[in-house]
Motif scaffolding. Structure first.
Motif, short mmCIF file in Angstrom:
data_model
loop_
_atom_site.label_atom_id
_atom_site.label_comp_id
_atom_site.label_asym_id
_atom_site.label_seq_id
_atom_site.Cartn_x
_atom_site.Cartn_y
_atom_site.Cartn_z
N PRO A 90 0.81 -1.23 0.00
CA PRO A 90 0.00 0.00 0.00
C PRO A 90 0.84 1.28 0.00
CG PRO A 90 -0.09 -1.10 2.14
CD PRO A 90 0.62 -2.02 1.21
N HIS A 91 2.07 1.18 0.52
CA HIS A 91 2.94 2.36 0.57
C HIS A 91 3.38 2.81 -0.82
CE1 HIS A 91 5.24 -1.32 0.74
NE2 HIS A 91 6.25 -0.68 0.20
N MET A 92 3.15 1.97 -1.83
CA MET A 92 3.58 2.33 -3.19
C MET A 92 2.45 3.00 -3.98
SD MET A 92 6.72 1.59 -3.73
CE MET A 92 6.87 1.54 -5.53
N MET A 93 1.23 3.09 -3.37
CA MET A 93 0.07 3.54 -4.13
C MET A 93 0.23 4.96 -4.66
SD MET A 93 -3.13 1.66 -2.39
CE MET A 93 -4.15 3.07 -2.11
N ALA A 94 0.88 5.82 -3.88
CA ALA A 94 0.98 7.22 -4.27
C ALA A 94 2.13 7.47 -5.25
CB ALA A 94 1.15 8.09 -3.03
N VAL A 95 2.96 6.46 -5.47
CA VAL A 95 4.15 6.68 -6.30
C VAL A 95 3.77 6.60 -7.77
CG1 VAL A 95 6.52 5.97 -6.72
CG2 VAL A 95 5.51 5.64 -4.46
N LYS A 96 4.09 7.64 -8.51
CA LYS A 96 3.70 7.69 -9.92
C LYS A 96 4.88 7.46 -10.87
CE LYS A 96 -0.63 8.28 -9.34
NZ LYS A 96 -0.66 7.03 -8.54
N ASN A 97 6.06 7.83 -10.43
CA ASN A 97 7.24 7.52 -11.24
C ASN A 97 8.40 7.22 -10.31
OD1 ASN A 97 8.53 10.19 -10.68
ND2 ASN A 97 6.76 10.87 -11.85
N CYS A 98 9.40 6.51 -10.83
CA CYS A 98 10.47 6.11 -9.92
C CYS A 98 11.77 5.84 -10.67
CB CYS A 98 10.06 4.88 -9.12
SG CYS A 98 9.82 3.43 -10.13
N PHE A 99 12.83 5.85 -9.88
CA PHE A 99 14.17 5.49 -10.36
C PHE A 99 14.54 4.20 -9.64
CE2 PHE A 99 18.69 5.31 -9.67
CZ PHE A 99 19.25 5.75 -10.85
N ILE A 100 14.91 3.17 -10.37
CA ILE A 100 15.24 1.89 -9.76
C ILE A 100 16.73 1.64 -9.90
CG2 ILE A 100 14.81 -0.59 -9.81
CD1 ILE A 100 12.11 0.07 -11.14
N ARG A 101 17.39 1.39 -8.79
CA ARG A 101 18.81 1.05 -8.85
C ARG A 101 18.98 -0.29 -9.56
NH1 ARG A 101 24.03 1.75 -5.96
NH2 ARG A 101 24.93 -0.35 -5.89
N GLY A 102 19.90 -0.34 -10.49
CA GLY A 102 20.06 -1.53 -11.32
C GLY A 102 20.28 -2.81 -10.52
N SER A 103 21.02 -2.69 -9.40
CA SER A 103 21.43 -3.89 -8.68
C SER A 103 20.28 -4.59 -7.97
CB SER A 103 22.51 -3.53 -7.66
OG SER A 103 21.97 -2.68 -6.69
N VAL A 104 19.13 -3.93 -7.79
CA VAL A 104 18.01 -4.58 -7.09
C VAL A 104 17.04 -5.26 -8.06
CG1 VAL A 104 18.16 -2.95 -5.18
CG2 VAL A 104 16.50 -2.53 -7.00
N VAL A 105 17.36 -5.19 -9.35
CA VAL A 105 16.47 -5.78 -10.36
C VAL A 105 16.74 -7.28 -10.47
CG1 VAL A 105 15.93 -5.83 -12.83
CG2 VAL A 105 16.29 -3.64 -11.66
N ARG A 106 15.69 -8.09 -10.52
CA ARG A 106 15.86 -9.51 -10.83
C ARG A 106 15.53 -9.74 -12.30
NH1 ARG A 106 12.16 -12.30 -7.58
NH2 ARG A 106 13.65 -12.61 -5.88
N TYR A 107 14.33 -9.35 -12.73
CA TYR A 107 13.92 -9.51 -14.12
C TYR A 107 13.39 -8.21 -14.68
CZ TYR A 107 13.18 -14.47 -12.75
OH TYR A 107 13.30 -15.74 -12.28
N VAL A 108 13.43 -8.07 -16.00
CA VAL A 108 12.63 -7.07 -16.69
C VAL A 108 11.88 -7.80 -17.79
CG1 VAL A 108 12.57 -4.91 -17.94
CG2 VAL A 108 14.35 -5.27 -16.24
N GLN A 109 10.56 -7.75 -17.73
CA GLN A 109 9.76 -8.35 -18.80
C GLN A 109 9.64 -7.33 -19.93
OE1 GLN A 109 6.11 -10.33 -17.53
NE2 GLN A 109 6.91 -10.38 -15.44
#
Lengths: 96, 96
Positions: B52-71
């Motif tokens: 639920p804490h992500m509901m207000a987030v509309k855009n974001c920057f993701i650090r590459g190292s925390v990614v497992r997959y990208v579809q």
């Protein structure tokens, strides 16, 4: 460096020869993938298509009771990038 | 560098990023850098009830190292081109 042309001199050659073939990939976090390999790099970042992911979930309650029940969750993805730091092994298709 | 180029060709496409903490974020890929850090716009989190804490987030920057997959959108990925580029990349690695 290149002794016999297409032969295997270094470990990555095994992955190179698996391009456009179905490979088995074991990942951290009890995950396995089977899919067609299209690209990789020196970090073992992979791009695969027609991927089936298998997630092994050990049922802790029954494991304590001495019966190791492993639940398996499967899902399919059309085109997938896999970050190299999760990769444990890449296995070429079995040639039977 | 090869995978970085692939992601650059996919800017403004909709992708789903799955993080190592199992959070799945779908959004429009706005930019990517050499570390495969990713910027997503207009995001939607899968299973919002659990996050639920992500509901207000509309855009974001993701650090590459925390990614497992990208579809990735399969229709925007040229698999033949990828395989050729990967072989070329592997050749250059050996020469170095």
């Amino acid at each position: 460096m290149d002794v016999s042309g297409t032969g295997i001199q270094e470990p990555f050659d095994l992955i190179r020869l698996s391009l456009s073939e179905r490979v088995f990939v074991k990942l951290r976090g009890d995950r396995e993938l089977s899919g067609i390999l299209h690209a990789y790099d020196g970090h073992m970042n992979l791009i695969m298509s027609d991927v089936e992911e298998t997630i092994m979930i050990v049922d802790t309650e029954s494991a304590m009771a001495g019966q190791g029940v492993v639940n398996v969750a499967k899902r399919k993805m059309e085109m997938l990038f896999v970050r190299g730091d999760s990769v444990i092994l890449v296995s070429p298709p079995s040639r039977t | 560098m090869l995978i970085f180029s692939v992601f650059k060709t996919l800017t403004d496409q909709t992708v789903t990023v799955e993080l190592k903490n199992d959070l799945s974020i779908t959004g429009v890929l706005k930019s990517v850098d050499q570390f495969l850090n990713i910027r997503l716009d207009n995001i939607k989190v899968a299973d919002e009830g659990r996050h639920p804490h992500m509901m207000a987030v509309k855009n974001c920057f993701i650090r590459g190292s925390v990614v497992r997959y990208v579809q990735l959108p399969a229709e925007h990925v040229d698999t033949q081109l990828l395989e050729d580029a990967t072989r070329r990349d592997a050749m250059n690695q050996v020469k170095r």
